[in-house]
Design a protein around this motif. Structure first.
Motif, short mmCIF file in Angstrom:
data_model
loop_
_atom_site.label_atom_id
_atom_site.label_comp_id
_atom_site.label_asym_id
_atom_site.label_seq_id
_atom_site.Cartn_x
_atom_site.Cartn_y
_atom_site.Cartn_z
N GLU A 50 -42.46 46.27 20.23
CA GLU A 50 -42.02 46.41 21.46
C GLU A 50 -43.01 46.99 22.52
O GLU A 50 -42.72 47.02 23.79
N LYS A 51 -43.77 47.91 21.95
CA LYS A 51 -44.86 48.55 22.80
C LYS A 51 -46.01 47.65 23.06
O LYS A 51 -46.56 48.04 23.86
N MET A 52 -46.11 46.57 22.27
CA MET A 52 -47.15 45.61 22.70
C MET A 52 -46.93 44.85 23.92
O MET A 52 -45.78 44.50 24.22
N ALA A 53 -48.05 44.68 24.73
CA ALA A 53 -47.82 43.95 25.82
C ALA A 53 -47.50 42.56 26.06
O ALA A 53 -48.22 41.87 24.99
N GLY A 54 -46.29 42.26 26.65
CA GLY A 54 -45.97 40.79 26.68
C GLY A 54 -45.08 40.32 25.35
O GLY A 54 -44.87 39.42 25.51
N LYS A 55 -44.65 41.15 24.67
CA LYS A 55 -43.92 40.96 23.55
C LYS A 55 -42.53 41.37 23.82
O LYS A 55 -42.50 42.49 24.26
N THR A 56 -41.45 40.42 23.44
CA THR A 56 -40.28 40.81 23.73
C THR A 56 -39.41 40.70 22.68
O THR A 56 -39.54 39.67 21.96
N TYR A 57 -38.38 41.54 22.46
CA TYR A 57 -37.39 41.08 21.21
C TYR A 57 -36.43 39.93 21.67
O TYR A 57 -36.11 39.82 22.79
N GLY A 58 -36.07 39.16 20.47
CA GLY A 58 -35.33 37.93 20.80
C GLY A 58 -36.29 36.71 21.17
O GLY A 58 -35.58 35.75 21.06
N VAL A 59 -37.53 37.01 21.58
CA VAL A 59 -38.42 35.77 22.06
C VAL A 59 -39.53 36.00 21.13
O VAL A 59 -39.74 34.74 20.30
N ASP A 60 -40.17 37.09 20.86
CA ASP A 60 -41.24 36.99 19.89
C ASP A 60 -40.98 37.61 18.41
O ASP A 60 -41.65 37.25 17.37
N PHE A 61 -39.99 38.23 18.23
CA PHE A 61 -39.51 38.97 16.98
C PHE A 61 -37.92 39.09 17.23
O PHE A 61 -37.39 39.52 18.12
N VAL A 62 -37.48 39.06 16.10
CA VAL A 62 -36.02 39.46 15.79
C VAL A 62 -35.63 40.16 14.39
O VAL A 62 -36.49 39.64 13.53
N ASN A 63 -34.75 41.03 14.49
CA ASN A 63 -34.49 41.55 13.27
C ASN A 63 -32.92 41.08 12.81
O ASN A 63 -32.09 41.52 13.55
N LEU A 64 -32.71 40.19 11.72
CA LEU A 64 -31.54 39.75 11.49
C LEU A 64 -30.67 40.58 10.81
O LEU A 64 -29.51 40.41 10.40
N GLY A 65 -31.57 41.57 10.01
CA GLY A 65 -30.96 42.68 9.16
C GLY A 65 -30.50 42.21 7.64
O GLY A 65 -31.13 41.43 6.99
N TYR A 66 -29.55 42.88 7.28
CA TYR A 66 -29.35 42.96 5.55
C TYR A 66 -28.18 42.03 5.30
O TYR A 66 -27.11 42.12 5.92
N VAL A 67 -28.19 41.25 4.35
CA VAL A 67 -26.88 40.69 3.65
C VAL A 67 -27.04 41.17 2.09
O VAL A 67 -27.97 40.90 1.52
N PRO A 68 -25.88 41.16 1.67
CA PRO A 68 -25.60 41.64 0.16
C PRO A 68 -25.54 40.40 -0.60
O PRO A 68 -25.59 39.30 -0.10
N GLY A 69 -25.90 40.60 -1.95
CA GLY A 69 -25.77 39.46 -2.91
C GLY A 69 -27.12 39.17 -3.50
O GLY A 69 -27.26 38.08 -4.30
N SER A 70 -28.27 39.61 -3.15
CA SER A 70 -29.42 39.43 -3.58
C SER A 70 -29.84 37.95 -3.60
O SER A 70 -30.09 37.35 -2.80
N GLU A 71 -30.04 37.23 -4.99
CA GLU A 71 -30.40 36.11 -5.12
C GLU A 71 -29.26 35.08 -4.79
O GLU A 71 -29.95 34.08 -3.88
N ASP A 92 -28.51 27.82 5.06
CA ASP A 92 -27.92 27.85 6.50
C ASP A 92 -28.11 29.27 6.92
O ASP A 92 -27.36 30.20 6.93
N VAL A 93 -29.19 29.23 7.54
CA VAL A 93 -29.66 30.72 8.35
C VAL A 93 -28.52 31.29 9.17
O VAL A 93 -28.21 32.55 9.11
N LEU A 94 -28.15 30.29 10.36
CA LEU A 94 -27.05 30.97 11.21
C LEU A 94 -25.67 31.41 10.56
O LEU A 94 -25.17 32.16 11.06
N LYS A 95 -25.38 30.57 9.53
CA LYS A 95 -23.99 31.07 8.87
C LYS A 95 -23.96 32.40 8.28
O LYS A 95 -23.15 33.19 8.20
N VAL A 96 -25.08 32.80 7.64
CA VAL A 96 -25.48 33.91 6.88
C VAL A 96 -25.54 34.91 7.89
O VAL A 96 -25.24 36.09 7.70
N TYR A 97 -26.30 34.71 9.05
CA TYR A 97 -26.98 35.62 9.84
C TYR A 97 -25.97 35.41 11.37
O TYR A 97 -26.84 34.88 12.09
#
Lengths: 208, 199, 275
Positions: free
Chosen positions: C110-131, C140-145
């Motif tokens: 976020e400190k880098m020039a011209g880089k924006t959260y949600g456009v250049d990078f995003v953190n979807l976080g953690y989901v339990p369940g391992s494998e 299905d990426v969107l269903k899990v996150y």
């Protein structure tokens, strides 16, 4: 029925996932069912953490008795930090300074320092017990020393032979040894999974 | 030396853990309990966020009723705390075993067949001979099904030597990894806390 | 002879103090020992280098605080490389602490020039369940996150447009301290989807991960802080990992010397008994 129902659940869920996995990956219905079951699995796993947390609370509440436990304040500390962290994370916010403080200024240094302690024990144990008493021990010792020196930049000072020898150990004997372990373990893991799915191994039910 | 209170707390936490090197002491034990406490609290936050985003919110706001099933299975895990209904928690465990077991069978392909394929290399160089013989000999060492013949025992002995070299490589790397952790703590203590290292 | 035998019984606290000094001195007075970049690191670097600018890669941060310092610099280096190349990065985690480590990497972004959260990078976080979670996420990426860590609806984020399954990433990278790690990712992603997989592990896991790399199941492999330093060198941007390498060398020498002294003492003692 106390045994039959869980056995049936394991068999049916396992069967649905396997069917999609190996035989019908292109059939939409099979895919939909398998995907759904796996998504459900995530949610059930999430609850498991709360079971563990409940257990932790029960164990530590018992330990809080000053008459029985001289260090009764330790379980108190544990519970205060546990509920404090959970409360701040869930109700105050994860991007708050307090939450970040707990994670980066306490949790991270404590965890890293605890694992860093190991290097001292490894060094002192190696000095005391790592002896070339047999061919096997000598091979282990030699490989360990070569890898330690060859992977660190100092190994390159001795010329390219040491890093090259290290790479050779890592890419040939090491791969052969680890591959043998991996292949043996894969057979074992497959058998264990299969036994659990068809109900031969019932240890997870707490019965033999 | 810094006047940042956060750095001071982190330094105290680090030193409290390192105090174990002198001897096991009550300060170490207290900080160990704090560590477990924060870990458990943090874990709860993460799990709740995941369950809430994935199942509870869609169930309550969008009426996606299928999420009731895993939520019930999840709640059933708590049955273990009540003797009369403890057996119900096995349903949820069985559910996880079923999915996990089925998914893990893929290991046969990735860690047996693919590894065997990768070992089928032409024996036209010393390195390839080491790779093939080493793997086969290692496998022979783990072969317990029949009473071994003298020949098998000989190969197994070679396998044991190969495994020892692997363990040696493992030891070297284990030391290396732990040293990295120590370095990071030293960089912190003497770089950010006491300004002895130029960062 | 007695002196040699005594070397086998140095007080452990002496060893501890020498180790601390061996770490501290090269950090305070760097020597700047040069080192070359290994084949596996070069391949990892090349895998990121080959992704066309504007495409999206996945970074799974599956490491815990215990091994963090050994592997976090890898994550930071790969992220910096991706940003410098104009790639987009989606972070996920299947180990709880991974969420926070990804946040720390993103804070730098976020400190880098011209880089924006949600456009250049995003953190979807953690989901339990391992494998199980990795497999479900891959399908299905969107269903899990459904939401990212900041509570944004994932499907609405610009970076997530066109991402439905794990095969929609041009490159999948994962960084692990244990389980889930290479084994789970190769099983659930590497062999099931047509997407290159590159993995970083803590040093301890290096030897057991090499067979996958050798079998061609991984397009690149990073192992511990040394590989992070190599990656920094490959990027021509030395950082904290590179600065640590002198201390790493001296520590290894000290430990090897202790082992050798221990063995000298052992054989000296044995010789004495023999007579």
């Amino acid at each position: 029925m106390r045994k039959e129902i869980p056995l049936a659940i394991a068999f049916v869920t396992g069967f649905v996932v396997l069917l999609e996995y190996f035989f019908l990956p292109a059939v939409p219905a099979s895919k939909a069912w398998a995907t759904m079951l796996q998504q459900w699995g995530i949610v059930v796993s999430g609850f498991a953490m709360f079971v563990a947390a409940t257990n932790l609370v029960l164990v530590n509440v018992k330990k809080m008795d000053p008459k029985r436990n001289k260090e009764w304040y330790n379980p108190v500390l544990l519970l205060v930090f546990m509920f404090g962290m959970a409360f701040i994370g869930l109700f105050v916010g994860e991007r708050t300074a307090t939450y970040q403080f707990l994670f980066t200024k306490m949790y991270q240094p404590l965890g890293t320092a605890m694992f860093a302690l190991m290097v001292f024990f490894i060094a002192s144990a190696a000095q005391r017990a790592f002896r070339a008493k047999s061919v096997e021990a000598a091979l282990l010792l030699a490989a360990g020393i070569i890898v330690m020196l060859g992977r660190a930049p100092v190994g390159e000072l001795a010329g390219s032979w040491l890093p090259n020898l290290t790479n050779w150990i890592m890419n040939f004997p090491n791969v052969a040894g680890n591959r043998a372990i991996m292949m043996g373990a894969a057979l074992g893991a497959t058998a264990t999974a299969f036994r659990a799915l068809v109900g031969i191994d019932r240890s997870y039910l707490g019965v033999d | 030396m810094t006047s940042d209170i956060g750095i001071w707390v982190a330094a105290i936490c680090t030193l409290a853990m390192f105090s174990f090197l002198w001897k096991e002491n009550s300060i170490f034990r207290s900080f160990q309990h704090i560590y477990v406490g924060i870990a458990a609290g943090y874990g709860m936050v993460r799990q709740w966020q995941a369950i809430n985003n994935m199942a509870i919110t869609p169930l309550l706001t969008k009426g996606v009723t299928t999420w009731i099933v895993p939520i019930i299975l999840g709640v059933l895990l708590f049955a273990r705390f009540f003797k009369s209904i403890a057996y119900l928690s096995r349903w949820s465990v069985a559910f996880l075993i079923g999915i996990g077991g089925a998914l893990s069978i893929k290991i046969l392909e990735t860690e047996f067949i693919r590894q065997a394929q990768a070992t089928f290399v032409p024996m036209n160089s010393f390195n390839n001979i080491v790779l093939v013989l080493g793997t086969v000999a290692g496998l022979c060492y783990f072969y317990f099904t029949i009473k071994p013949s003298t020949a098998l025992l000989g190969v197994a002995k070679l396998g044991r030597y190969v495994l020892m070299i692997s363990f040696g490589a493992g030891f070297g790397n284990a030391v290396m990894g732990r040293v990295s952790l120590l370095i990071s703590r030293m960089q912190f203590l003497f770089g950010q806390w006491i300004y002895l290292i130029k960062m | 002879m007695d002196l040699l035998v005594k070397l086998g019984n140095i007080d452990r606290r002496v060893i501890y103090i020498l180790l601390i000094l061996a770490t501290l001195v090269p950090l305070v007075r760097p020597i700047g020992l040069p080192f070359s970049v290994s084949e596996a690191t070069k391949k990892f670097y090349a895998a990121v280098e080959q992704v066309p600018a504007g495409e999206t890669i996945l970074m799974a941060i599956d490491y815990s605080v215990g091994g963090g310092p050994d592997i976090h610099p890898q994550g930071q280096a790969v992220f910096r490389h991706a940003m410098a190349r104009g790639l987009k990065v989606v972070f996920v985690a299947f180990v709880t602490e991974g969420t926070e480590f990804a946040n720390q990497i993103i804070a730098e972004g976020e400190k880098m020039a011209g880089k924006t959260y949600g456009v250049d990078f995003v953190n979807l976080g953690y989901v339990p369940g391992s494998e199980v979670a990795i497999s479900a996420f891959a399908q299905d990426v969107l269903k899990v996150y459904p939401k990212d860590v900041r509570g944004n609806v994932t499907a609405d984020l610009p970076i997530m447009q066109g991402i439905a399954t794990v095969a929609d990433f041009v490159l999948v990278t994962e960084f692990a301290t244990g389980i889930p790690g290479p084994s789970e990712w190769i099983k659930q992603v590497g062999t099931r989807y047509n997407v290159p997989l590159a993995i970083g592990v803590v040093t301890v896991m290096g030897p057991q991960t090499t067979p996958y790399y050798q079998a061609g199941q991984l397009v690149g492999l990073l192992s511990g802080l040394k590989s992070a330093a190599e990656y920094e060198v490959a990027m021509k941007a030395p950082g904290l990992a590179t600065a640590a390498m002198d201390a790493q060398s001296i520590d290894h020498i000290v430990i090897v010397l202790f082992i050798i002294l221990g063995n000298i003492a052992y054989f000296a003692g044995k010789g004495k008994k023999g007579r």
